[in-house]
Enzyme design. Sequence first.
Site, short mmCIF file in Angstrom:
data_model
loop_
_atom_site.label_atom_id
_atom_site.label_comp_id
_atom_site.label_asym_id
_atom_site.label_seq_id
_atom_site.Cartn_x
_atom_site.Cartn_y
_atom_site.Cartn_z
N CYS A 104 -3.73 3.23 -1.43
CA CYS A 104 -5.07 3.82 -1.47
C CYS A 104 -5.60 3.65 -2.88
CB CYS A 104 -5.05 5.30 -1.10
SG CYS A 104 -6.68 6.09 -1.28
N MET A 317 -13.27 1.94 0.27
CA MET A 317 -11.89 2.11 -0.14
C MET A 317 -11.67 1.35 -1.46
SD MET A 317 -12.51 1.44 3.23
CE MET A 317 -11.74 -0.06 3.81
#
Length: 395
Positions: A104, A317
């Site tokens: 992430c 993201m």
Amino acid sequence: MTHAPQRRIPATYMRGGTSKGVFFKLDDLPEAARVPGPARDTLLMRVIGSPDPYGKHTDGMGGATSSTSKCVILSKSEVPEHDVDYLYGQVSIDTAFVDWSGNCGNLSSAVGPFAIANGLIDPALVPRDGIATVRIWQANIGKTIVAHVPVTDGQVQETGDFELDGVTFPAAEIQLEFLDPADEGEGGGAMFPTGNLVDELDVPGVGVLKATLINAGIPTIFLNAADLGYTGTELQGAINEDKAALARFETIRAHGAVRMGLIAKVEDAATRQHTPKVAFVAPATGHLSSSGKPIAADDVDLLVRALSMGKLHHAMMGTAAVAIGTAASIPGTVVNAAAGGGAREAVRFGHPSGTLRVGAQAAQVNGQWTVTKAVMSRSARVLMEGCVRVPGDAM
């Protein structure tokens, strides 16, 4: 009947970039959860509140979106020339599954601050005032991230005037360098696993689509918005409220994953929900962001919309931003074409919440494209710290 009391586990709830997650020190986890396996997955699912057939995460720390259903485990690094080992788990919302297949990028910005505040970094490396450089080993994908964390009076500086679209309030800027972000060791190990900058992806029920399949930051399938009947200005409702569209994107994702060598057959996509990502791009045009802020065509080089865990992301993201920056820097990709073509070392793209700039240094070496690093700025903040509680029989 005897009921097991709740277990208290030290944890910190943090925002990193446009995501939120529950952060743990490895040594604070119950012994059975300190190693990969069912005990760890079961614990993290119970912390988040998954699986939840209601899709609300009412009985857990999750936020019922891909951006807020995350857990991070940190420890002092066992890798030479690194300070902290960072392991990331993407917790599925409605199924009993934790995906460990990728990183992430947003929560990467919170790793340095957490590590400093929790004694995982040598105090000699933290200035009283200035920038602390934290070398992070991203254990999911075996890559190095360098975080530049502001420090004031010996403490991590969290407040500031850096504004990040998709985050309501300003905070201190944290610069991240993703070193050698391509080649995750999958799909043949190349940045372009098929060997092509553009492939024709034949998807049953959808048709033949031009696609750039890239491993950089995170495996990503880039498509042209126009080929899908979109403009690139879509907000979440236009995609997430269209069940047929979501089903098409998942079919595209599954077939792209097979083409990239990430899974053996399309049916395996259900066991790999976090990667690859699917994104669609379009040339710059004026539009409104989700907050109502006008974005002029001159404000960006191109528009990008990306899906995460089966839904359109509200912003972008961080790892996908690395993929965008890398693909934009390489002439011939669908991303580069949408940005107007030509060589570039940075790109500013529009996403549903606003804009983001990311830099990437790519070059051809012996006929193969490589990227040395991608750079972007995020911010991070502690939201709550103390202990999470989970039922004693949860693992």
